[in-house]
Scaffold this active site. Structure first.
Site, PDB file in Angstrom:
ATOM      1  N   THR A  14       8.974  -9.000  20.771  1.00  0.00           N
ATOM      2  CA  THR A  14       8.218  -7.997  21.582  1.00  0.00           C
ATOM      3  C   THR A  14       7.081  -8.453  22.175  1.00  0.00           C
ATOM      4  O   THR A  14       6.446  -8.405  23.249  1.00  0.00           O
ATOM      5  CB  THR A  14       8.087  -6.586  20.985  1.00  0.00           C
ATOM      6  OG1 THR A  14       9.328  -5.936  20.680  1.00  0.00           O
ATOM      7  CG2 THR A  14       7.397  -5.601  21.685  1.00  0.00           C
ATOM      8  N   SER A  61      14.081  -9.989  18.080  1.00  0.00           N
ATOM      9  CA  SER A  61      13.993 -10.276  16.475  1.00  0.00           C
ATOM     10  C   SER A  61      15.240 -10.197  15.807  1.00  0.00           C
ATOM     11  O   SER A  61      15.503 -10.888  14.824  1.00  0.00           O
ATOM     12  CB  SER A  61      13.105  -8.975  15.965  1.00  0.00           C
ATOM     13  OG  SER A  61      12.674  -9.153  14.578  1.00  0.00           O
ATOM     14  N   THR A  93       9.135  -7.624  15.638  1.00  0.00           N
ATOM     15  CA  THR A  93       8.776  -7.027  14.345  1.00  0.00           C
ATOM     16  C   THR A  93       9.909  -6.760  13.375  1.00  0.00           C
ATOM     17  O   THR A  93       9.592  -6.477  12.254  1.00  0.00           O
ATOM     18  CB  THR A  93       7.886  -5.894  14.466  1.00  0.00           C
ATOM     19  OG1 THR A  93       8.562  -5.049  15.484  1.00  0.00           O
ATOM     20  CG2 THR A  93       6.616  -6.290  15.359  1.00  0.00           C
ATOM     21  N   ASP A  94      11.200  -6.596  14.094  1.00  0.00           N
ATOM     22  CA  ASP A  94      12.386  -5.870  13.234  1.00  0.00           C
ATOM     23  C   ASP A  94      12.466  -6.718  11.915  1.00  0.00           C
ATOM     24  O   ASP A  94      12.860  -6.206  11.032  1.00  0.00           O
ATOM     25  CB  ASP A  94      13.672  -5.873  14.351  1.00  0.00           C
ATOM     26  CG  ASP A  94      13.610  -4.879  15.289  1.00  0.00           C
ATOM     27  OD1 ASP A  94      12.719  -3.985  14.965  1.00  0.00           O
ATOM     28  OD2 ASP A  94      14.401  -4.553  16.086  1.00  0.00           O
TER      29      ASP A  94
END
Length: 338
Positions: A14, A61, A93-94
């Site tokens: 992101t 991610s 971030t996942d």
């Protein structure tokens, strides 16, 4: 005054995602921004460090995997060997908590390796990527960050890689360390730590072993109400090199699941963890079928304080490096403790 050199390696996510849709309502975003572009968008970055930026991948991610992360590790190692005082990896971030954990398992240098990302894309109002990247670079350039292993810098907080978790799907404050909290903060441009450096020694790759080549198959299975062990037995039939089971409470499972765990543990390492999100697996609290005492007697290994996803990465890494079951148990006994 000389300033330190910090290398930035970008994997996508992101923080690097933009939309091709020209609309005030925004649009679907995908990774497009290079490492150089990320660095150029951060006001004041040049005053903090001499930045060397390189795009390592341009992936969302969920598309990251262990070999990609370990290639980033090799790049970070080379950057330090070339004179960088610290390294920053940016990504989605996942999977950030898992990538940081995997990097930490093998990062054997005193120089800081810091992972960061963003919850809002560069196009979004209140984009958090520039602030997170600035904090990460400050952290990587700070001498007091040395000998702390891999760190995660997010929302002005600094976390140890083995404890941090993404705890919210959309909040800019998504990252927390539920067990022991953050170890530091960045306040008015100053990196502050509340604890002295203390890290578990990294894993050592045996000569000739290339992690990420011929990956072992180590799935994570979460138990549930009425679990009869069917899924675990199906995995055993399909062939696995190890399994982590996320159990109830302190690592408990149903009697039927306990039998399946015992059968599988006779062939490959089986680790049980707690699915609660905080707290350790038990060692001697309960004695019923499916309790921690029962699972240990059947040959399973407790994950201790490690979350299921972190326990899976550790088992994956140990299996990839050819560790025996006894060695797996010994490492979990050390890394499963604060």
């Amino acid at each position: 005054m000389d300033i330190p050199t910090v290398a930035i390696g970008a994997l996508g996510g992101t923080i690097a995602s933009t939309s091709s849709t020209a609309s005030t309502a925004g649009g679907e975003v995908v990774p497009t921004v290079t490492a150089e572009g990320l660095a150029a968008a951060v006001p004041g970055l040049a005053a903090v460090a001499d930045v060397r930026a390189e795009t390592l991948a341009m992936l969302p991610s969920p598309a990251l995997d262990e070999p990609t992360v370990l290639r980033a590790l090799a790049w970070a190692d080379a950057a330090v060997a070339d004179g960088a005082a610290g390294v920053v990896i940016t990504q989605g971030t996942d999977t950030l908590e898992e990538s940081a954990c995997l990097l930490d398992l093998f990062w054997d240098r005193p120089e800081p390796l810091v992972v960061t990302g963003a919850m809002r894309s560069p196009d979004a109002p209140g984009a958090d990527g520039p602030a997170n990247l600035l904090t990460a670079v400050r952290c990587a350039a700070e001498p007091r960050s040395r000998d702390r292993g891999v760190l995660v810098a997010f929302d002005d907080e600094i976390h140890e890689a083995r404890w941090v978790a993404k705890t919210d799907s959309v909040s800019t404050g998504a990252f927390r360390s539920p067990v022991f909290g953050p170890i530091g903060r960045c306040v008015e441009g100053e990196v502050l730590y509340g604890v002295a450096p203390q890290r578990v020694p990294p894993l050592v790759l045996p000569d000739g072993v290339v992690v990420g080549v011929g990956d072992p198959r180590v799935p994570l299975v979460t138990t549930y109400l009425g679990d009869d062990g069917h899924a675990l037995r199906a995995l055993q039939q399909a062939g696995v090199d190890g399994v982590v089971v996320a159990g109830f409470g302190a690592g408990h499972v149903s009697p039927a699941m306990a039998e399946a765990i015992g059968d599988l543990a006779a062939a490959v390492p089986v680790v049980f963890a707690s699915r609660t999100g905080s707290g350790p697996t038990g060692r001697a609290m309960y004695g019923y079928p499916g309790s921690e005492v029962d699972l240990i007697a059947r040959g399973a290994i407790g994950a201790g304080w490690q979350a299921p996803v972190k326990a899976r990465l550790l088992l994956w890494a140990l299996t990839a490096t050819g560790a025996t079951r006894a060695q797996v148990a010994d490492v979990f006994a050390v890394r499963g403790r604060p």
